[in-house]
Design an enzyme around this catalytic site. Structure first.
Site, PDB file in Angstrom:
ATOM      1  N   TRP A  21      -4.370   0.962  -9.592  1.00  0.00           N
ATOM      2  CA  TRP A  21      -4.501   1.741  -8.733  1.00  0.00           C
ATOM      3  C   TRP A  21      -3.407   2.821  -9.094  1.00  0.00           C
ATOM      4  CZ3 TRP A  21      -1.008   1.682  -4.024  1.00  0.00           C
ATOM      5  CH2 TRP A  21      -1.176   2.909  -3.427  1.00  0.00           C
ATOM      6  N   TYR A  54     -10.715   3.869  -6.997  1.00  0.00           N
ATOM      7  CA  TYR A  54      -9.611   4.388  -7.642  1.00  0.00           C
ATOM      8  C   TYR A  54     -10.068   5.667  -8.717  1.00  0.00           C
ATOM      9  CZ  TYR A  54      -7.314   0.353  -5.948  1.00  0.00           C
ATOM     10  OH  TYR A  54      -6.783  -0.921  -5.333  1.00  0.00           O
ATOM     11  N   SER A 151      -9.564  -7.271   1.767  1.00  0.00           N
ATOM     12  CA  SER A 151      -8.303  -6.496   1.548  1.00  0.00           C
ATOM     13  C   SER A 151      -7.939  -5.807   2.908  1.00  0.00           C
ATOM     14  CB  SER A 151      -8.435  -5.544   0.350  1.00  0.00           C
ATOM     15  OG  SER A 151      -7.172  -4.764   0.292  1.00  0.00           O
ATOM     16  N   TRP A 204      -0.456  -6.702  -3.237  1.00  0.00           N
ATOM     17  CA  TRP A 204      -0.159  -5.323  -3.761  1.00  0.00           C
ATOM     18  C   TRP A 204       1.260  -4.778  -3.509  1.00  0.00           C
ATOM     19  CZ3 TRP A 204      -0.472  -0.510  -1.001  1.00  0.00           C
ATOM     20  CH2 TRP A 204      -0.932  -0.611   0.280  1.00  0.00           C
ATOM     21  N   SER A 205       1.625  -3.699  -4.264  1.00  0.00           N
ATOM     22  CA  SER A 205       3.091  -3.100  -4.192  1.00  0.00           C
ATOM     23  C   SER A 205       3.983  -4.223  -3.917  1.00  0.00           C
ATOM     24  CB  SER A 205       2.780  -2.154  -2.980  1.00  0.00           C
ATOM     25  OG  SER A 205       3.729  -1.064  -3.318  1.00  0.00           O
ATOM     26  N   PRO A 206       4.110  -5.248  -4.549  1.00  0.00           N
ATOM     27  CA  PRO A 206       5.415  -6.106  -4.462  1.00  0.00           C
ATOM     28  C   PRO A 206       6.736  -5.288  -4.719  1.00  0.00           C
ATOM     29  CG  PRO A 206       4.344  -6.570  -6.607  1.00  0.00           C
ATOM     30  CD  PRO A 206       3.327  -5.723  -5.729  1.00  0.00           C
ATOM     31  N   GLY A 283       1.522  -2.662 -11.523  1.00  0.00           N
ATOM     32  CA  GLY A 283       0.953  -1.366 -12.081  1.00  0.00           C
ATOM     33  C   GLY A 283       1.931  -0.992 -13.127  1.00  0.00           C
ATOM     34  N   GLN A 289       7.142  -1.725 -19.182  1.00  0.00           N
ATOM     35  CA  GLN A 289       7.179  -1.987 -17.727  1.00  0.00           C
ATOM     36  C   GLN A 289       6.429  -3.555 -17.380  1.00  0.00           C
ATOM     37  OE1 GLN A 289       5.533   1.610 -16.188  1.00  0.00           O
ATOM     38  NE2 GLN A 289       7.483   2.097 -15.363  1.00  0.00           N
TER      39      GLN A 289
END
Length: 331
Positions: A21, A54, A151, A204-206, A283, A289
């Site tokens: 995403w 996305y 989700s 998502w987005s931890p 991501g 990363q």
């Protein structure tokens, strides 16, 4: 890499999942996107998450090219349906028409005969749940998806979906919510309901859109090229770009250092301490990363460290269950 079962299913997923995403097909050039997927595979990540919406369907196509040539049984491929993928009235939502057309489009872009998990990207108030679940059941029986998930569904919506899935005898095994040290709205209701119904969380987005990496400093402009400066990503990160939030996040730095972790690793390891979480989606725009964050797999945070994190973040943590929202979709 460490692995967990997705909910009460037999499906094993990597504790760290790779998601695309806001990156593939938009922020990141294809060469970099392919390098990130290769890095994920190299560190043992086998679980890949995307969605038809996305980058206007481009993200699925990039991921399909990135995974081409890999042994299909060797990785788990997840995608989603709900948000608009075209201009027509039936190009969004969870109607039978949109679901059936969307799965075919996703499979074509992903260059595969099936996805391991097909997810309802949101709950659809404009379509009877029976219609949605029957369409999912048909997709499972046709072999185009092995499991079904959702989700950002509320606890009540999860219970309704699980009851119907039992009637239809299809494997309903997961929920994909936002979850981080700063955003804990699923803890009070969604996780207990999911555990009761056998669903695992693929969060998502931890890293709270990158805020928990510590790269955004209080009183300083965001780094050039970061999500906070990107037109497509800045609106999602805005809720965290406040002075009190950024100041308290910086106070996590010595805690991470004492634990021998980077800030990103601490953030991802933190969500994995919750027994309801099966996998944390990361991501990346650069392979390094991926290599760094993947080291959070298998990390055990001591109770005292968890307590100190709560003490530092205190009042800036969002816990309101009502923030798991369903959009009011109308024709």
């Amino acid at each position: 890499m460490h692995f967990r079962h997705l909910g009460r299913s037999g499906l094993a997923v990597s504790e760290i999942s790779f998601g695309n995403w806001l990156t593939h097909g938009s922020q990141v050039e294809e060469e970099a996107a392919l390098a990130c997927v290769k890095a994920a595979l190299d560190v043992g990540i086998t679980t890949f998450d995307t969605a038809d919406v996305y980058a206007g369907t481009r993200a699925e196509a990039v991921l399909g090219r990135a995974l081409k040539g890999q042994r299909r049984a060797g990785y788990e491929l997840f995608t989603k349906v709900y948000w608009p993928t075209g201009p027509g009235k039936n190009d969004s939502g969870l109607s039978r028409k949109h679901i059936m057309e969307s799965i075919h489009g996703s499979l074509s872009r992903l260059q595969t005969d099936y996805v391991d998990l097909y997810q309802a990207h949101r709950f659809d108030n404009a379509t009877p749940l029976e219609e949605t679940m029957l369409a999912f059941a048909d997709i499972v029986r046709q072999g185009k998806a092995l499991y079904i998930g959702v989700s950002e569904w509320t606890a009540d919506q999860i219970r309704l979906g699980a009851a119907m899935a039992r009637e239809l005898r299809i494997p309903f095994i997961s929920n994909q919510p936002q979850y981080s040290m700063l955003w804990r709205v699923i803890e009070a209701q969604v996780i207990p309901a999911s555990l009761e119904e056998g669903l695992g969380q693929i969060v998502w987005s931890p890293m709270a859109m990158g805020v928990l990496t510590g790269k955004y400093l209080p009183g300083k402009p965001p780094p050039a090229g970061s999500r906070a400066t990107d037109p497509s990503g800045s609106r999602f990160i805005a809720r965290f770009m406040k002075e009190d939030v950024l100041t308290r996040v910086q106070q996590l730095r010595p805690l991470a250092q004492d634990a021998g972790l980077t800030m990103a690793q601490l953030a991802v390891a933190w969500v994995l301490q919750n027994k309801g979480v099966s996998s944390a989606i990361i991501g990346a725009s650069r392979p390094e990363q991926v290599l760094d964050t993947a080291k959070a797999a298998g990390v055990k945070l001591e109770p005292e460290l968890m307590r100190r994190i709560d003490e530092v973040l205190g009042p800036i943590v969002e816990r309101d269950p009502a923030l798991t929202e369903t959009p009011d979709r109308k024709i």
